[in-house]
Design an enzyme around this catalytic site. Structure first.
Site, PDB file in Angstrom:
ATOM      1  N   LYS A 174       0.861  -1.184   0.000  1.00 22.12           N
ATOM      2  CA  LYS A 174       0.000   0.000   0.000  1.00 22.12           C
ATOM      3  C   LYS A 174       0.899   1.236   0.000  1.00 22.12           C
ATOM      4  O   LYS A 174       1.421   1.629   1.032  1.00 22.12           O
ATOM      5  CB  LYS A 174      -0.919   0.055   1.222  1.00 22.12           C
ATOM      6  CG  LYS A 174      -1.960   1.187   1.107  1.00 22.12           C
ATOM      7  CD  LYS A 174      -2.547   1.616   2.442  1.00 22.12           C
ATOM      8  CE  LYS A 174      -1.717   2.655   3.138  1.00 22.12           C
ATOM      9  NZ  LYS A 174      -1.650   3.970   2.424  1.00 22.12           N
ATOM     10  N   GLY A 205      -4.913   2.989  -1.170  1.00 21.08           N
ATOM     11  CA  GLY A 205      -5.892   3.279  -0.136  1.00 21.08           C
ATOM     12  C   GLY A 205      -5.315   4.138   0.960  1.00 21.08           C
ATOM     13  O   GLY A 205      -4.118   4.453   0.966  1.00 21.08           O
ATOM     14  N   ASP A 206      -6.170   4.499   1.906  1.00 23.15           N
ATOM     15  CA  ASP A 206      -5.699   5.312   3.023  1.00 23.15           C
ATOM     16  C   ASP A 206      -5.385   4.418   4.222  1.00 23.15           C
ATOM     17  O   ASP A 206      -5.717   3.228   4.250  1.00 23.15           O
ATOM     18  CB  ASP A 206      -6.708   6.403   3.391  1.00 23.15           C
ATOM     19  CG  ASP A 206      -8.077   5.860   3.785  1.00 23.15           C
ATOM     20  OD1 ASP A 206      -8.171   4.674   4.179  1.00 23.15           O
ATOM     21  OD2 ASP A 206      -9.069   6.615   3.696  1.00 23.15           O
ATOM     22  N   GLY A 207      -4.739   5.015   5.217  1.00 21.83           N
ATOM     23  CA  GLY A 207      -4.335   4.256   6.398  1.00 21.83           C
ATOM     24  C   GLY A 207      -5.490   3.707   7.216  1.00 21.83           C
ATOM     25  O   GLY A 207      -5.498   2.512   7.559  1.00 21.83           O
ATOM     26  N   PRO A 208      -6.484   4.548   7.553  1.00 18.49           N
ATOM     27  CA  PRO A 208      -7.580   4.067   8.400  1.00 18.49           C
ATOM     28  C   PRO A 208      -8.408   2.941   7.782  1.00 18.49           C
ATOM     29  O   PRO A 208      -9.072   2.200   8.508  1.00 18.49           O
ATOM     30  CB  PRO A 208      -8.438   5.331   8.609  1.00 18.49           C
ATOM     31  CG  PRO A 208      -7.486   6.463   8.430  1.00 18.49           C
ATOM     32  CD  PRO A 208      -6.541   6.006   7.354  1.00 18.49           C
ATOM     33  N   VAL A 210      -7.473   0.815   4.347  1.00 21.90           N
ATOM     34  CA  VAL A 210      -6.654  -0.274   3.815  1.00 21.90           C
ATOM     35  C   VAL A 210      -5.519  -0.628   4.775  1.00 21.90           C
ATOM     36  O   VAL A 210      -5.240  -1.813   5.024  1.00 21.90           O
ATOM     37  CB  VAL A 210      -6.102   0.096   2.417  1.00 21.90           C
ATOM     38  CG1 VAL A 210      -5.077  -0.931   1.945  1.00 21.90           C
ATOM     39  CG2 VAL A 210      -7.248   0.193   1.416  1.00 21.90           C
ATOM     40  N   GLY A 211      -4.857   0.395   5.331  1.00 26.06           N
ATOM     41  CA  GLY A 211      -3.788   0.114   6.284  1.00 26.06           C
ATOM     42  C   GLY A 211      -4.275  -0.655   7.497  1.00 26.06           C
ATOM     43  O   GLY A 211      -3.634  -1.608   7.956  1.00 26.06           O
ATOM     44  N   GLU A 249       9.680   1.981  10.720  1.00 24.03           N
ATOM     45  CA  GLU A 249      10.675   3.039  10.530  1.00 24.03           C
ATOM     46  C   GLU A 249       9.906   4.346  10.606  1.00 24.03           C
ATOM     47  O   GLU A 249       9.115   4.671   9.723  1.00 24.03           O
ATOM     48  CB  GLU A 249      11.391   2.870   9.187  1.00 24.03           C
ATOM     49  CG  GLU A 249      12.688   3.659   9.090  1.00 24.03           C
ATOM     50  CD  GLU A 249      12.469   5.075   8.611  1.00 24.03           C
ATOM     51  OE1 GLU A 249      12.535   5.994   9.470  1.00 24.03           O
ATOM     52  OE2 GLU A 249      12.237   5.280   7.420  1.00 24.03           O
ATOM     53  N   CYS A 283      13.137  11.756   7.256  1.00 20.32           N
ATOM     54  CA  CYS A 283      13.071  11.406   8.669  1.00 20.32           C
ATOM     55  C   CYS A 283      14.443  11.454   9.341  1.00 20.32           C
ATOM     56  O   CYS A 283      14.533  11.642  10.556  1.00 20.32           O
ATOM     57  CB  CYS A 283      12.453  10.024   8.844  1.00 20.32           C
ATOM     58  SG  CYS A 283      13.227   8.761   7.810  1.00 20.32           S
ATOM     59  N   GLU A 383       9.013  16.972  15.050  1.00 20.13           N
ATOM     60  CA  GLU A 383       9.513  16.734  13.699  1.00 20.13           C
ATOM     61  C   GLU A 383       8.759  17.656  12.745  1.00 20.13           C
ATOM     62  O   GLU A 383       7.597  17.416  12.413  1.00 20.13           O
ATOM     63  CB  GLU A 383       9.321  15.268  13.304  1.00 20.13           C
ATOM     64  CG  GLU A 383       9.978  14.924  11.990  1.00 20.13           C
ATOM     65  CD  GLU A 383       9.836  13.459  11.607  1.00 20.13           C
ATOM     66  OE1 GLU A 383      10.752  12.917  10.984  1.00 20.13           O
ATOM     67  OE2 GLU A 383       8.790  12.864  11.941  1.00 20.13           O
TER      68      GLU A 383
END
Length: 482
Positions: A174, A205-208, A210-211, A249, A283, A383
């Site tokens: 994803k 897809g998005d995190g909420p 598919v993630g 990561e 990062c 960050e």
């Protein structure tokens, strides 16, 4: 406008279970240049079933067979590298020179590095020469869910997909929905390289949605995630229900310690430009410059002049300038934190809020340097993920180490000193997964990852391959039979 709404599942492009279109925005002009579809749990189920079926045969392929596929992958990737650089420039805003050399180039470098790793990796060996009857076998962990970020799309996709399939695993990728087009081209490259159906699958897809579905899925054996610490925690929590392996990561707030005996003009300029590379959206960027008090004022002047000389420009143009941030959300976040630094009393010596001169649209920001920062300020702790450098003075080596380690993160750290013995001593004291001395570059195959809230696991080389392997101990082994 490009329209790429299908997903790559079981060796072919298929329509999503339910259409859910999303426009992909070019951050340089804030206009849509492509349309994808966001997937659902049903699409994840289909992809997992394909990967589970393919694992039965792919996991039993030989090292030599998998090397042949990776060599084909490298050849096709090289052929498509120009397409990859152009699409990353459009979706991320990376200037085309940087996108070609660094963004697309990172993928090529990682494929080559993992080919070397696979050739030399020891999958089977006795526990020791003295105990030959105890056989240690490394075996593919299974079906792997891979979630990659928007800031370095090919760097992260190749750091996950390539070692996973090299280990004998099958995968569902994803990519970030903000920069999905490079992932689609990578799927085309995998297909042209001839990987068997189901070995590699892609669901946008998005995190909420598919993630989350991937992280909770009982038939996914491992999750590998790169992104924000907040999202990484969500992946780990969702994965806990099925006790699957999770490698992460995550974020960083990397210190760059500059001692007075370093080449100050060179070290400060190098550190400032490194902070601004990829418009600060890395990062491991050295965003906190800690400078010994006796050379601090000089270092501030050099950093300010470097920032003022850092050009901001159109990503489509060749050159060494920086481009825009990725999105309106990221632009707003960086603007808020720059203003917060001003409000907290940090000394603004370059840049500031607003767009650079000559820009009235696009998510362009001014390269910014704050001096007289202390480690309690938000700009020293959060960050920012933009071209914003914070400069902090220190008196002693012990104080520098204390300030450097006073962070929730521990991804990277940097040390500049003319005394190699001291640089190495300080490196030992820093709580970070990677320490770079005096401008050194990380070679291919070096482990990438960090301590504390910067995540767990390592990507690259043997460590990256091991992340996708289980370890099996077989007692009573007779080597003469095997």
């Amino acid at each position: 406008m490009l329209r790429k709404t299908d997903f790559y599942i079981d060796g072919k492009w298929v329509a999503p279970a339910k259409a859910h279109d999303l426009e992909v925005i070019n951050p340089a002009d804030e206009t849509a240049f492509a349309t994808i579809s966001l997937g659902s749990g049903a699409d994840v189920d289909t992809a997992v079933a394909a990967a589970r079926a393919a694992f039965k045969t792919w996991s039993k392929t030989s090292r030599e067979e998998r090397l042949e596929y990776l060599e084909k992958l490298l050849a096709v990737y090289e052929k498509r590298s120009g397409d990859m650089a152009k699409i990353i420039s459009s979706e991320v805003g990376a200037p085309i020179t940087m996108s070609t050399q660094q963004q697309a180039g990172a993928g090529w470098g990682h494929i080559k590095s993992f080919i070397r790793t696979l050739k030399n990796f020891e999958f089977d060996a006795p526990l020791s020469e003295k105990v030959p009857t105890e056989h240690i076998a490394h075996e593919p962990i299974g079906v792997c869910g891979l979630i990659t970020p928007w800031n370095w799309p090919m760097n992260q996709i190749c750091l996950k997909v390539v070692p996973a399939v090299a280990a004998g695993c099958t995968v569902i990728l994803k990519p970030s929905e903000i920069s999905p087009m490079s992932g689609i081209i990578f799927a085309e490259i995998m297909h042209e390289a001839g990987f068997p159906a189901g070995v590699f699958n892609l669901v946008n897809g998005d995190g909420p949605t598919v993630g989350e579905a991937m992280s909770r899925h009982p038939d996914i054996d491992m999750m590998s995630f790169t992104g924000s610490t907040r999202a990484g925690i969500a992946v780990q929590k969702a994965a806990a229900e099925t006790v699957k392996r999770v490698t992460l990561e995550l974020g960083g707030k990397s210190p760059n310690i500059v001692f007075a005996d370093a080449d100050i003009p060179k070290a400060v300029k190098r550190g400032t430009l490194h902070c601004f590379n990829n418009t600060g959206q890395s990062c491991n960027a050295p965003t906190r410059m800690l400078v010994e008090r006796s050379v601090y004022d000089s270092a501030v002047e050099i950093a300010a002049e470097t920032a003022k000389g850092c050009k901001v420009g159109d990503p489509a143009e060749e050159g060494n300038h920086i481009g825009p941030l990725i999105s309106q959300m990221q632009f707003d976040k960086v603007q808020t934190l720059i203003q917060k630094g001003i409000d907290e009393g940090a000394k603004l010596v370059a840049g500031g809020t607003g767009r650079p001169d000559g820009f009235n649209r696009g998510y362009f920001v001014r390269p910014t340097v704050f001096a007289d920062v202390n480690n309690d300020m938000a700009i020293a702790r959060e960050e920012i993920f933009g071209p914003v450098l914070t400069m902090i003075p220190f008196e002693t080596e012990a104080e520098a180490i204390e300030i450097a380690n006073d962070t929730q993160y521990g991804l990277a750290a940097y040390v500049q000193s003319g005394d190699q013995a001291r640089a190495q001593k300080v490196a030992r004291e820093l709580r970070a997964g990677m320490v770079l001395l005096n401008g050194a570059q990380r070679p291919g195959g070096s482990p990438f990852g960090g301590y504390k809230m910067s995540g767990n696991g390592r990507e690259g080389g043997d460590w990256g391959l091991e992340d996708f392997l289980e370890v099996k101990a077989i007692s009573g082994w007779d080597e003469s039979v095997a």
